[in-house]
Design a protein around this motif. Structure first.
Motif, PDB file in Angstrom:
ATOM      1  N   HIS A  51       4.842 -17.849  38.376  1.00 58.85           N
ATOM      2  CA  HIS A  51       5.932 -18.521  38.190  1.00 58.85           C
ATOM      3  C   HIS A  51       5.636 -19.978  38.233  1.00 58.85           C
ATOM      4  O   HIS A  51       6.015 -21.004  37.805  1.00 58.85           O
ATOM      5  CB  HIS A  51       7.322 -18.608  38.902  1.00 58.85           C
ATOM      6  N   ARG A  73      13.572 -18.174  39.713  1.00 58.85           N
ATOM      7  CA  ARG A  73      12.361 -18.603  39.475  1.00 58.85           C
ATOM      8  C   ARG A  73      11.988 -19.987  40.353  1.00 58.85           C
ATOM      9  O   ARG A  73      13.053 -20.702  40.506  1.00 58.85           O
ATOM     10  CB  ARG A  73      12.387 -19.028  37.965  1.00 58.85           C
ATOM     11  N   TRP A 111       1.717 -22.599  34.324  1.00 60.07           N
ATOM     12  CA  TRP A 111       2.604 -22.958  32.990  1.00 60.07           C
ATOM     13  C   TRP A 111       1.634 -22.770  31.738  1.00 60.07           C
ATOM     14  O   TRP A 111       0.679 -22.942  31.896  1.00 60.07           O
ATOM     15  CB  TRP A 111       2.761 -24.579  33.289  1.00 60.07           C
ATOM     16  N   PRO A 112       2.222 -22.334  30.740  1.00 58.51           N
ATOM     17  CA  PRO A 112       3.868 -21.870  30.632  1.00 58.51           C
ATOM     18  C   PRO A 112       3.857 -20.714  31.318  1.00 58.51           C
ATOM     19  O   PRO A 112       3.181 -19.512  31.294  1.00 58.51           O
ATOM     20  CB  PRO A 112       3.773 -21.654  29.094  1.00 58.51           C
ATOM     21  N   ALA A 171      11.371 -18.471  27.795  1.00 58.10           N
ATOM     22  CA  ALA A 171      12.370 -19.921  27.561  1.00 58.10           C
ATOM     23  C   ALA A 171      12.921 -20.236  28.878  1.00 58.10           C
ATOM     24  O   ALA A 171      12.767 -19.437  29.921  1.00 58.10           O
ATOM     25  CB  ALA A 171      13.297 -19.479  26.709  1.00 58.10           C
ATOM     26  N   ASP A 172      13.302 -21.564  29.044  1.00 58.91           N
ATOM     27  CA  ASP A 172      13.876 -21.952  30.186  1.00 58.91           C
ATOM     28  C   ASP A 172      14.675 -21.081  31.017  1.00 58.91           C
ATOM     29  O   ASP A 172      14.729 -21.299  32.231  1.00 58.91           O
ATOM     30  CB  ASP A 172      14.319 -23.575  29.936  1.00 58.91           C
ATOM     31  N   GLN A 173      15.722 -20.818  30.156  1.00 58.03           N
ATOM     32  CA  GLN A 173      16.650 -19.780  30.875  1.00 58.03           C
ATOM     33  C   GLN A 173      16.185 -18.664  31.422  1.00 58.03           C
ATOM     34  O   GLN A 173      17.108 -17.811  32.194  1.00 58.03           O
ATOM     35  CB  GLN A 173      17.951 -19.676  30.190  1.00 58.03           C
ATOM     36  N   ASP A 174      15.007 -18.124  31.112  1.00 60.59           N
ATOM     37  CA  ASP A 174      14.513 -16.681  31.347  1.00 60.59           C
ATOM     38  C   ASP A 174      14.204 -16.527  32.717  1.00 60.59           C
ATOM     39  O   ASP A 174      13.540 -17.431  33.471  1.00 60.59           O
ATOM     40  CB  ASP A 174      13.568 -16.400  30.443  1.00 60.59           C
ATOM     41  N   GLU A 175      14.454 -15.592  33.405  1.00 57.51           N
ATOM     42  CA  GLU A 175      14.074 -15.431  34.888  1.00 57.51           C
ATOM     43  C   GLU A 175      13.014 -14.046  34.800  1.00 57.51           C
ATOM     44  O   GLU A 175      13.466 -13.019  34.643  1.00 57.51           O
ATOM     45  CB  GLU A 175      15.386 -14.873  35.699  1.00 57.51           C
ATOM     46  N   GLY A 202      10.092 -22.361  39.265  1.00 56.60           N
ATOM     47  CA  GLY A 202       9.933 -23.424  38.395  1.00 56.60           C
ATOM     48  C   GLY A 202       8.454 -24.025  38.487  1.00 56.60           C
ATOM     49  O   GLY A 202       7.596 -23.701  39.131  1.00 56.60           O
ATOM     50  N   CYS A 222      11.143 -11.755  29.577  1.00 54.96           N
ATOM     51  CA  CYS A 222      11.661 -12.468  28.359  1.00 54.96           C
ATOM     52  C   CYS A 222      13.173 -11.564  28.014  1.00 54.96           C
ATOM     53  O   CYS A 222      13.471 -10.763  28.468  1.00 54.96           O
ATOM     54  CB  CYS A 222      10.640 -12.426  27.416  1.00 54.96           C
TER      55      CYS A 222
END
Ligand SMILES: [Zn+2]
Ligand SMILES: [Zn+2]
Length: 257
Positions: free
Chosen positions: A26, A3, A29-30, A41-45, A5, A48
């Motif tokens: 990507h 991602r 946002w969100p 979530a932050d850790q998702d690539e 970010g 979901c």
């Protein structure tokens, strides 16, 4: 599949536009799941957690390296499973990303029906599956299974070609020498293997045999069920002089799936 970010560290508008184009949603946002639209979530690539769980569940099992049926690795002898042992196989080896099930099924179907942004998930998965297979270094040419021009015109793209275009390989090229010369009916889910073979008989032709002769081919398609389409394509390619014909598919479907 990293991602990008939510931060862009350049002040150059051109670079920003280029990043937006390449990274797609990507930079918005969100961030949302590329398939179901759930917030990530932050850790998702890209997907979901629920979508990844389904995809990984469908892609993790072992399968026959010749016909791609789900089978225990202990049931494979001399690269054949009990179902395809003893049968004449025109396709010399097959790699599949996953079984046609759960959200992976819906994802592959959506990719066929217009959601081409799913290539950001499906192409890297296909690339990864392909790199792990035995025939990967032998491939000279990738050949997407063609649509008849009328269907290509109606749909606007060929999902197999979108997939094939994204694959990476040290020397293999994309080739469009295979064409569909006869429009075939869309098969009902429960069509028998014999009905499927009859439906695709004489549907394909090689228009530039010099691009095929003496080469090892890897056919690329989204879904295979009985393998009838891949078999017919492989037959025509071998008549045009192909040495070996392999296949890469996103999903292997079976009755009941
Ligand atoms: Zn999702
Ligand atoms: Zn098999």
């Amino acid at each position: 599949m990293k991602r990008t970010g939510g931060q862009v560290r350049t002040g150059h508008r051109g670079n920003v536009l280029s990043l937006l184009t390449s990274a797609g949603h990507h930079l918005l946002w969100p961030a949302q799941c590329l398939f179901c639209g759930a917030l990530l979530a932050d850790q998702d690539e890209q997907l979901c957690a629920d979508c990844w769980t389904d995809v990984l569940d469908c892609t993790s099992g072992s399968y026959c390296p010749t016909c791609a049926r789900e089978v225990s690795e202990y049931a494979v002898l001399d690269r054949r499973c009990p179902e395809c042992a003893g049968q004449i196989q025109t396709v010399d080896g097959m790699v599949r990303v996953g079984v046609y099930d759960k959200r992976f099924h819906e994802m592959v179907l959506s990719f066929k029906k217009g959601a081409t942004e799913l290539r950001h998930i499906l192409v890297p998965l296909a690339d990864s599956a392909l790199k792990g297979c035995a025939f990967y270094p032998k491939i000279d040419v990738f050949v997407p299974v063609p649509l008849h021009w009328t269907r290509r015109l109606a749909r606007g793209y060929n999902q197999a070609a979108v997939l094939a275009r994204g694959l990476t390989h040290p020397h293999a090229r994309l080739c469009r020498a295979l064409v569909r010369v006869r429009a075939t009916r869309i098969q009902p889910h429960m069509a028998s293997p014999a009905q499927r073979r009859k439906n695709v008989a004489r549907a394909f032709s090689v228009k530039r045999p010099t691009q095929i002769a003496g080469r090892n081919i890897c056919l690329v398609d989204d879904i295979t069920t009985s393998g009838a389409t891949l078999h017919e394509c492989a037959k025509v390619l071998k008549q045009a002089g192909a040495v070996q014909v392999y296949a890469l598919v996103l999903a292997k479907a079976g009755h009941g799936r």
